[in-house]
Design an enzyme around this catalytic site. Structure first.
Site, PDB file in Angstrom:
ATOM      1  CE  LYS A 276      -3.710  -1.971   2.888  1.00 27.86           C
ATOM      2  NZ  LYS A 276      -4.847  -1.830   1.983  1.00 27.86           N
ATOM      3  NE  ARG A 350     -10.457 -10.319  -1.310  1.00 28.29           N
ATOM      4  CZ  ARG A 350     -10.787  -9.481  -2.318  1.00 28.29           C
ATOM      5  NH1 ARG A 350     -11.047  -9.959  -3.519  1.00 28.29           N
ATOM      6  NH2 ARG A 350     -10.849  -8.180  -2.107  1.00 28.29           N
TER       7      ARG A 350
END
Length: 494
Positions: A276, A350
């Site tokens: 990120k 996830r």
């Protein structure tokens, strides 16, 4: 602020405190305000007329009444609190009023006050009492744990607030729920060097022992032995090992049903090798807000004791970069046995949730609610105030949505479009963890991925928008919001 609430059956002017709060609806004093106004020779309406005070929502006016604090003479000051137009009143109006008035009373420096409960034709005593008390307790929250400077000398650090003509049981329940929300906020606001996966597990265990919940914590060895390859793959790059947290509440009588709560527990997310940008990492201590909501809800459930068995699961980990970290193109084997090709290491939540959902399914859950700060795509779609709701079962989805509406938390249903599943198919493994380079339907594809790991009724709440606020909001300061706790409590019927 240390806030204590006291329920009272009496009117505002009958409680001997120095400040009385009364509402102004559309420029007119409430019934309690009129009673106080008559007692003090129209002092309130005179000042309202002189200053053209109309009572827009949140607008306040402090009126000196010229009395000492005695039971016979009543309060020394009145605080007129604007509630806007009476026709548009809702429980959210009262909830936000509770938060705003507590902040204003503290700013003025009062240590003790009484407020009316803002009753109206639309809102009964029980509902208004609950919303006002909940709003006050949420609005009084502050996070100063690591501040070394003292707060402003004028601002009240302790406040005792009486709720006139209120429902005692409703206030008591609001205190339990708001305390649980603020517990979740505390967890989200902790810095990531303090709240590691092991520390999150320790706090969950401590809470469980305190409240009589069953608890089981798995370390990294047990996680591997259980076959949670997707979860462990994410965790393996960090010096801080993962923990799998399991809490169970069982009612005294046979349970009506068994519900599983699953929360995303990434205590910090760098994005891994799909790194990120620095500015995007600033709020990544909040990537465990789903876990915080689940743990907060369990805290309230243990005290309110519903007739439902509730099981909570958190896969706690960090997503870091090291020689041991998982890579793009790796293939992980999930607890379900399905293999997953990694296209983006920043789609890590996830993966951890896939194994947690599979485990919840195998442990006998009849239905599952999962909360996670999962996708930026959901924030783009719904903004920072609304969570996305995805469900593989229409009835279960409606049940969760209606619980959120009752709780005053904003969710919006989005489709789990099965045609999009094609984008998650991998040439190398059973699934890909993202849908590739496409910019479209990111939140839906994430929900579809999770749906591959259970056939039980599943609701996925993508809380990436409302879980964390970078500035103050109507129910509290900047930081973790505790979003989801109130919805889960309502859902479980307590």
């Amino acid at each position: 602020m240390e806030l204590s609430l006291k329920s009272a059956r009496r009117f505002v002017d009958e409680i001997p405190v120095s400040l009385a709060v009364v509402g102004v609806w559309g420029g007119e004093l409430s019934e309690e305000g009129q009673r106080l106004d008559s007692k003090f020779r129209k002092a309130l309406t005179k000042l309202m007329d002189e200053l053209h005070f109309k009572g827009d929502f949140g607008e306040t006016l402090l009126v000196p009444l010229g009395t000492r604090r005695t039971e016979e003479k009543g309060p020394g000051f009145a605080l007129l609190f604007g509630l806007g137009k009476k026709r548009g009143v809702s429980l959210e109006t009262v909830r936000k009023a509770g938060a705003k008035l507590v902040q204003e009373i503290a700013r003025l420096g009062f240590k003790e006050a009484v407020t009316e409960t803002f009753l109206s034709e639309k809102l009964g005593k029980k509902e208004a009492s609950y919303a006002l008390a909940e709003g006050a307790l949420l609005g009084g929250y502050a996070w100063n744990k690591y501040k070394t400077s003292s707060p402003s000398s004028k601002r009240s650090e302790k406040l005792r607030l009486w709720l006139a003509r209120s429902s005692g049981p409703a206030v008591d329940r609001a205190e339990v729920v708001a305390e649980a929300v603020n517990y979740a906020r505390d967890l989200v606001n902790e810095p990531p060097n303090i709240l590691t996966p092991a520390e999150l597990a320790s706090r969950a265990s401590q809470m469980a022992q305190e409240l009589g919940l069953e608890v089981e914590i798995w370390d990294e060895r047990q996680i591997q032995q259980a076959g949670m390859g997707a979860f462990y793959g994410v965790a393996q790059g960090s010096a801080n090992p993962p923990r799998f947290i399991q809490l169970t509440y069982k009612p005294q009588n046979p349970a009506e049903r068994t519900i599983a709560l699953v929360g995303k527990g990434l205590t910090f997310d760098t994005g891994g090798y799909s790194l990120k940008p620095s500015e995007s990492q600033i709020t990544m201590k909040c990537d465990m807000a789903g876990a915080a909501a689940v743990l907060g809800a369990m805290r309230a459930i243990a005290r309110l004791q519903p007739s439902v068995e509730v099981r909570a699961y958190v896969a706690a980990a960090e997503n870091m970069i090291s020689g041991a970290a998982y890579r793009v193109s790796d293939v992980l084997t999930s607890l379900s046995g399905k293999t997953i090709e990694i296209l983006n290491t920043d789609a890590e939540g996830r993966l951890t949730l896939a194994d947690a959902i599979t485990h919840a399914d195998r442990q006998g859950a009849e239905a599952i609610v999962e909360l996670s700060t999962l996708t930026g795509a959901c924030v783009i779609a719904l903004g920072e105030k609304v969570a996305g709701l995805f469900s593989n079962d229409a009835r279960w989805g409606r049940e969760v949505q209606e619980a959120a509406e009752r709780a005053g938390e904003k969710v919006w249903p989005l489709p789990m479009e099965e045609e999009y599943l094609e984008a998650l198919k991998s040439n190398t493994a059973d699934l890909k963890n993202t849908h590739g380079r496409s910019r479209y339907a990111g939140a839906i594809n994430a929900a579809l991925f999770l749906g591959e790991f259970t056939e039980k009724p599943l609701v996925h709440l993508d809380i990436a928008g409302p879980a964390y606020s970078e500035k103050s909001h109507p129910l509290g300061p900047a930081g973790g919001t505790g979003f989801g706790v109130r919805t889960l409590v309502e859902l479980l019927g307590v």
